[in-house]
Scaffold this active site. Structure first.
Site, PDB file in Angstrom:
ATOM      1  CB  SER A   1      -0.574  -0.148   1.401  1.00 37.34           C
ATOM      2  OG  SER A   1      -1.432  -1.229   1.094  1.00 37.34           O
TER       3      SER A   1
ATOM      4  CE  LYS B   1      -2.199   7.784   9.587  1.00 39.68           C
ATOM      5  NZ  LYS B   1      -2.414   7.368  10.484  1.00 39.68           N
TER       6      LYS B   1
ATOM      7  CD  GLU C   1      -1.473  -4.932   1.602  1.00 38.22           C
ATOM      8  OE1 GLU C   1      -0.829  -5.861   1.734  1.00 38.22           O
ATOM      9  OE2 GLU C   1      -0.379  -2.998   2.041  1.00 38.22           O
TER      10      GLU C   1
END
Lengths: 159, 747, 289
Positions: free
Chosen positions: B510, B703, B707
């Protein structure tokens, strides 16, 4: 024995005469002979729905239909949804507005099932959409956004 | 928020192609004069290859090449992202069901398929295969890997690839009021991207061109360059947007094979796997995790003690990294005085496991969170309360020496509980569960981006990220739109061509919004600086008097758009401005993972469900998933990723698993007997929410996401099943049959 | 997929002639939702594929004739589920037709094909048994008719002789009020092959017809004449005992990966009781007494 057969089929409004191997599926022929690769291949057992096209008004899995079977029929693929000038139809617009496509690989099939549903049932409920699209797997699992898009498109069509 | 900038739920960049059928996936590309490849495999797991007879297959009209191990360099070339152990084709012995032994290239798919069936492989099925942790650890079991592949490795004569030790404090000296010890199992599940993996190769002058559905095109470029002894500049990798990947498409698999076949025939070759073959190519590691949780009577965690066995398969791929990264954070987002983690990657005669959304964390989370609930029940403490009591506060260094808690996690947990109605009376027959998941983002990273502001003010962004559905193109374009003041419909994002697009380490963990997002932002800032110089020159003022922000140029006494400044500044010859950006997080050799977490993905999942007392069927009535995202650059896409991850989590929780026979064959290959959630399997109510405090390390405080919402689904569901039925089930998936069996055992 | 000769006869007689000529080397193609998979996987490698969809006599049609609803061989599940007469007389058949695969499958799969394929898990087999369906068969010696219970033989096997094909399914319109329900056990709510298929019908005379599939080589019909099962006032325990007795003959596969034998047997009892209850509730009240 003849390995190929000439068929007459209307694909996305265009009459075509195609020589097809008798053992090739509609999916094979659309992708390889007609050059319409929007229809996708995944499970080839009629479970995933990525290859869904509309034949004579009904959504079908093109991986489970021999191309010879569409002789005389009318086939609509995902490429046939937008106008010739590329303008999207309300369903396609709604898919974009609601974020329905993620990776996008299942989306042609989702769109065809959804279009067939809306053609038949212009005012679907959430359950109708879930049922109507249950044969179209989305591993990104954008099911809620896809459902929202179908309902939104129905709303637009009503207005 | 509408509009095109950061924070807008803008339409997906690349969406038009996806709704018209014009998006070109790998299998949609046809190369002139292309040969079609079909793999030759055996219908068994472990077999000794005695001989291969190509005679009958060669008679099939249109066959141009039947490649076997004999036709490849000796010794067999091997490759892999961590260990160079995967052969291009099986040599001597097959090590898992479906391992390719040979491959046919022919003028048509029909011919390749017909010939592949005619390749006669004389073989002996070796029934004594290793398909479970217990068998792998049995000293009498055969070795999955040839010890020669791991010289100087003390474990080379075992089926343990690596044993890792993590932790802090002294578990053995801790005094706990309650110790709960259990073992939790997690099944083998597969990615089931709707796009099956595909590979093409073609001679390209004095080099080679490779097409792949890969997530890491630059790793592929390095792999091919090394195998073929070519400079990177002679290996051109095309990586069309994958049609779903989820980690399964990270690392090279069959690209070397098609490369050798292409060079041998001098022609382009294409191999598209069937869905069944993708099942044999990629999966998640199954696990058996024993966890001892020490608690004080007030619910305070005293220690966590894990022994974690990951059954990783026949070749390592990235599995050792899955073991380390998955287990390092086994104790989760809690403050725990003492933690001991022993984590093993165990080789087996099964499909090599690889990265899969969550990267080892879903397995350990199932164990940790479920065991915590058993402790809470034994102590009579509310399961939400016990989590809040132990949860790390923002800024707290909950893993000694690592990145402190980088978000207000309490807020996410409370939000999930509130959305579910945790404190409201429980309807009869129902149960609730709440669980927390925590995953490290990337520990290293390197991304470059080039942004070109063209003469008419439109923009090209070059990014080596793979857009596999997460929507990377869209957020990069939104960053450029925000910084350069250009609407999205005047921005194109160029990806997937290694000769055109600068290097990116990989698309995983990610990372892309933070790492590549920062590179794109910096490239835009580089352009802004050039616009500033240009504007100062045009107005004859000092650069210090000019500022450029959000597409606007502020000069003494006037302001102009970036585009206006550009057009005037470029003058009659036109031209463009080029900006470059780089984002790097270097390796930290002192750190057990080679680097601290760039950020954490934190998620709280809360569910409510009911269980049919007759059949054992579970109906999820409510599923609430809350992720700490820092900032949602595109809320619509964040929702799509979170809902998708949540539903994928329900898949391995409720229905997904490989079923093996005694000889290691996967019995449920393909879409008929491997069930994944459909539109009819959704929770009756599924909602996602984001905590946005702009406290991430990426552009604007972002961020990584994608997931998080998968991590804690299983324990939340398991806990709710326990509350609804009183049953404790420690093995997934919670199929109706398994739940029913648990009900029967109780009777 | 291996190639074959594709034929599309215009008449039943021509189809029968082709079938008779090629015997086991010929395969009939109706909806193709099973056949195309079998062809692709090489499980079937026919010399000739006979497409029935261009035969005038077999064109999709649902007609009412002489106390029967007649469903031609190429009529697909979608049409069956949407037909008002079938909804009225045979609601449990509709319940089974709407769970055959997905919308896409139902637009192709035929009722005749569902039976002729001989799958123990065929969704429509239990309702057809409960409703006492008749299979109309054309062959070299003309037409014959057969109860569906006699027609189904075992896995992949039906009572068709060389040269024969099914032209229609005929459902006798119930002469007495009837309540019926179809239910199934699956691994997920979305499309799935059932681990149990079960249909229960109770009529105003107290006769209960219960059929189940996927728990043995073929779907099985059981008839209970005592009236106890159909009695809304009889205790659950009494009914459970009778049902247990009825299910003793179930022989679930030991090797199936879809459900264990124990689970299947137990679920027969659960689903049997539930379907019975629903059937009783659906029996028109005023005539139930």
């Amino acid at each position: 024995m003849r390995d190929t057969l000439s068929i007459e089929v209307k694909v996305n409004g265009i009459d075509r005469s195609i020589e097809v191997p008798v053992h090739h599926t509609l999916l094979d022929v659309l992708r390889e002979e007609v050059g319409l690769t929007g229809t996708k291949e995944c499970c080839v057992v009629g479970e995933c729905g990525a290859c869904t096209v509309i034949v004579d008004g009904r959504p079908i899995n093109s991986c489970l239909m021999l191309a010879v079977e569409v002789d005389g029929a009318e086939v609509t693929t995902v490429e046939g949804l937008a106008a010739e000038d590329g303008r999207l139809n309300p369903l396609q617009e709604a898919f974009l507005d609601k974020g329905a496509p993620q990776c996008g690989f299942c989306i042609p099939g989702q769109l065809m099932s959804a279009q067939a549903l809306l053609d038949k049932k212009p005012n679907p409920t959430v359950d109708d959409v879930h049922e109507g699209l249950a044969g179209n797997l989305c591993r990104c699992a954008g099911y809620q956004q896809i459902t929202a898009a179908v309902l939104a498109a129905a709303e637009v069509e009503r207005q | 928020m509408s509009g095109d900038g950061v924070g807008a739920s803008a339409r997906r960049v690349g969406g038009y192609g996806r709704v018209t059928g014009h998006q070109e996936y790998l299998a949609d590309i046809t190369l002139t004069d292309m040969l079609h490849v079909k793999l030759v495999t055996l219908d068994c797991a472990r077999a000794r290859i005695i001989s291969i007879d190509k005679t009958a297959a060669e008679q099939v009209s249109g066959v141009r090449l039947i490649m076997t191990a004999e036709d490849l360099p000796h010794p067999m070339p091997r490759f892999g992202p961590q260990f160079q152990d995967r052969p291009v084709l099986a040599t001597g012995e097959t090590k898992y069901h479906g391992e390719p032994i040979a491959a046919v290239a022919a003028e048509t798919k029909d011919a390749a398929e017909a010939a592949a069936k005619l390749v006669r492989v004389d073989h002996e099925v070796l029934v004594d295969g290793v398909f479970s942790v217990s068998r792998a650890l049995d000293p009498t079991a055969p070795l999955v890997q040839d010890p020669d592949l791991r010289p100087d490795d003390p474990l080379a004569n075992t089926n343990i690839l690596r044993e890792h030790h993590f932790g802090w404090g002294d578990v053995d000296s801790q005094e706990a009021d309650l110790v709960v010890e259990n073992t939790y199992e997690f099944p083998m599940v597969t990615h089931f991207a709707i796009e099956p993996h595909g590979f093409m190769a073609a001679p390209d002058g004095d080099g080679i061109a490779i097409w792949s559905t890969i997530q890491h095109p630059y790793l592929l470029q390095k792999t091919i360059a090394k195998l073929l002894d070519l400079p990177l500049a002679k290996v051109r990798v095309f990586a069309p947007d994958p049609g779903g990947a989820f980690g399964g498409k990270q690392n090279p698999k069959l690209e070397p094979l098609v490369a050798y076949m292409s060079l041998r025939t001098g022609r382009p070759v294409r191999l598209i796997l069937t869905l069944d073959e993708t099942f044999q190519a990629v999966r998640r590691a199954s696990t058996e995790i024993r966890v001892r949780t020490g608690l004080n009577s007030d619910g305070t965690l005293v220690f966590e003690d894990f022994e974690s066995n990951f059954l990783i398969g026949a070749y390592v791929d990235i599995a050792d990294r899955v073991v380390t990264k998955g287990n390092y954070l086994a104790a989760g987002p809690y403050r725990v005085p003492a933690v001991r983690i022993i984590a093993r990657g165990i080789l087996s005669h099964t499909t090599p496991s690889t990265a899969f959304r969550g990267f080892g964390i879903p397995q350990v989370t199932w164990a940790r969170e479920s065991n915590l609930d058993e402790g809470a029940r034994a102590l009579g403490i509310d399961r939400l309360e016990i989590r809040l009591r132990n949860l790390a506060e923002q800024g707290e260094e909950f893993v000694p020496g690592d990145t402190p808690a980088d978000g207000d996690w309490q807020q996410a947990v409370r939000r999930a509980a509130e959305l579910l109605g945790w404190d409201e009376p429980l309807p009869a027959g129902r149960g609730r569960g709440i669980a927390l998941g925590l995953k490290s983002g990337p520990t290293t990273g390197l991304s470059y981006s080039t942004v070109r502001l063209l003469g008419d003010g439109s923009v090209l962004i070059y990014s080596g990220t793979s857009d596999m559905g997460q929507g990377a193109r869209t957020v990069f374009a939104q960053i450029a739109s925000q910084e350069l003041g250009v609407p999205l419909d005047r921005i194109s994002v160029i990806m997937g061509d290694s000769t055109v697009v600068p290097y990116d380490q990989q698309t995983s963990a990610s990372r892309s919004s933070v790492l590549m997002g920062t590179a794109v932002l910096r490239a835009c800032q580089d352009i802004q600086a050039k616009v500033r110089t240009m504007a100062a020159r045009l107005d004859g003022v000092d650069e210090s008097e000019v500022s450029v922000e959000k597409g606007m140029v502020y000069l003494p006494g006037r302001e102009a758009t970036v585009t206006e400044t550009l057009v005037t500044g470029l003058g009659p010859l036109g031209g463009e401005l080029v900006g470059n950006g780089e984002m790097r997080k270097d390796k930290d050799l002192e750190h057990p993972l080679g680097g601290s977490a760039l950020f954490f993905e934190f998620n709280a999942t809360a569910v409510e469900l009911e269980v049919d007392p007759g059949t054992g069927e579970i109906t999820i009535t409510k599923h609430m998933t809350v992720s700490d995202v820092g900032l949602a650059m595109n809320p619509l896409q964040v929702t799509g990723q979170d809902e998708g991850a949540a539903i994928m989590g329900l898949g391995h929780t409720l229905m997904e698993h490989y079923i093996f026979d005694e000889e290691g064959r996967i019995r449920n290959l393909g879409a008929i007997d491997y069930r994944i959630p459909t539109s009819l399997d959704l929770p009756l109510e599924l909602r996602s929410d984001s905590i946005e405090n702009a406290d991430g390390p990426g552009p604007y405080g972002v961020k990584g996401i994608s997931e998080g919402a998968l991590l804690a689904v299983s324990p939340a569901v398991g806990s709710a099943v326990t509350e609804a039925t009183g049953l404790i089930i420690r093995d997934l998936p919670l199929t109706p049959q398994r739940v029913w069996e648990a009900m029967m055992e109780r009777v | 997929m291996k190639t074959f000769e594709y034929t599309r006869p215009r008449t039943v007689a021509e189809a029968v002639r082709l079938l008779n000529e090629h015997g086991p080397d010929a395969q009939l193609l109706a909806g193709g939702t099973d056949l195309v998979i079998e062809l692709r996987n090489g499980w079937k490698e026919p010399e000739v594929v006979i497409d029935l969809k261009r035969i005038d006599e077999l064109r999709p049609s649902i007609t009412e004739d002489g106390g029967f609803i007649k469903i031609s061989a190429s009529t697909v599940m979608t049409d069956i589920a949407e037909d008002q007469r079938i909804q009225k007389y045979f609601p449990a058949l509709v319940e089974s037709a709407v769970v055959v695969g997905s919308v896409q499958i139902r637009a192709r799969a035929t009722l005749a094909g569902n039976i002729c394929n001989g799958s123990p898990a065929a969704d429509t087999a239990p309702p057809m048994l409960v409703y006492d369906a008749v299979v109309a068969i054309a062959g070299p010696n003309g037409m014959r008719r057969m109860q569906v219970d006699d027609f189904i033989v075992g896995p992949g096997k039906v009572a068709l002789e060389r040269g024969e094909l099914v032209t229609a399914i005929e459902l006798p319109i119930p002469q007495r009020p009837m309540g019926a329900a179809y239910t199934r056990l699956t691994r997920r709510r979305g499309t799935d092959l059932a681990s149990i298929t079960l249909c229960c019908g109770v009529d105003a005379d107290g006769i209960t017809r219960l059929a189940y599939g996927s728990v043995g080589p073929r779907a099985v019909l059981l008839v209970e004449m005592s009236g106890v099962l159909a009695d809304p006032n009889a205790s659950h325990e009494t009914k459970a005992d009778i049902l247990n007795e009825m299910f003793l003959g179930a022989s679930p596969s030991l090797r199936s990966m879809r459900a264990s034998p124990d689970y299947r047997r137990a679920m027969l009892r659960v689903l049997g009781a539930r379907a019975l209850q629903t059937a009783i509730e659906r029996l028109p009240r005023e005539t139930a007494a």
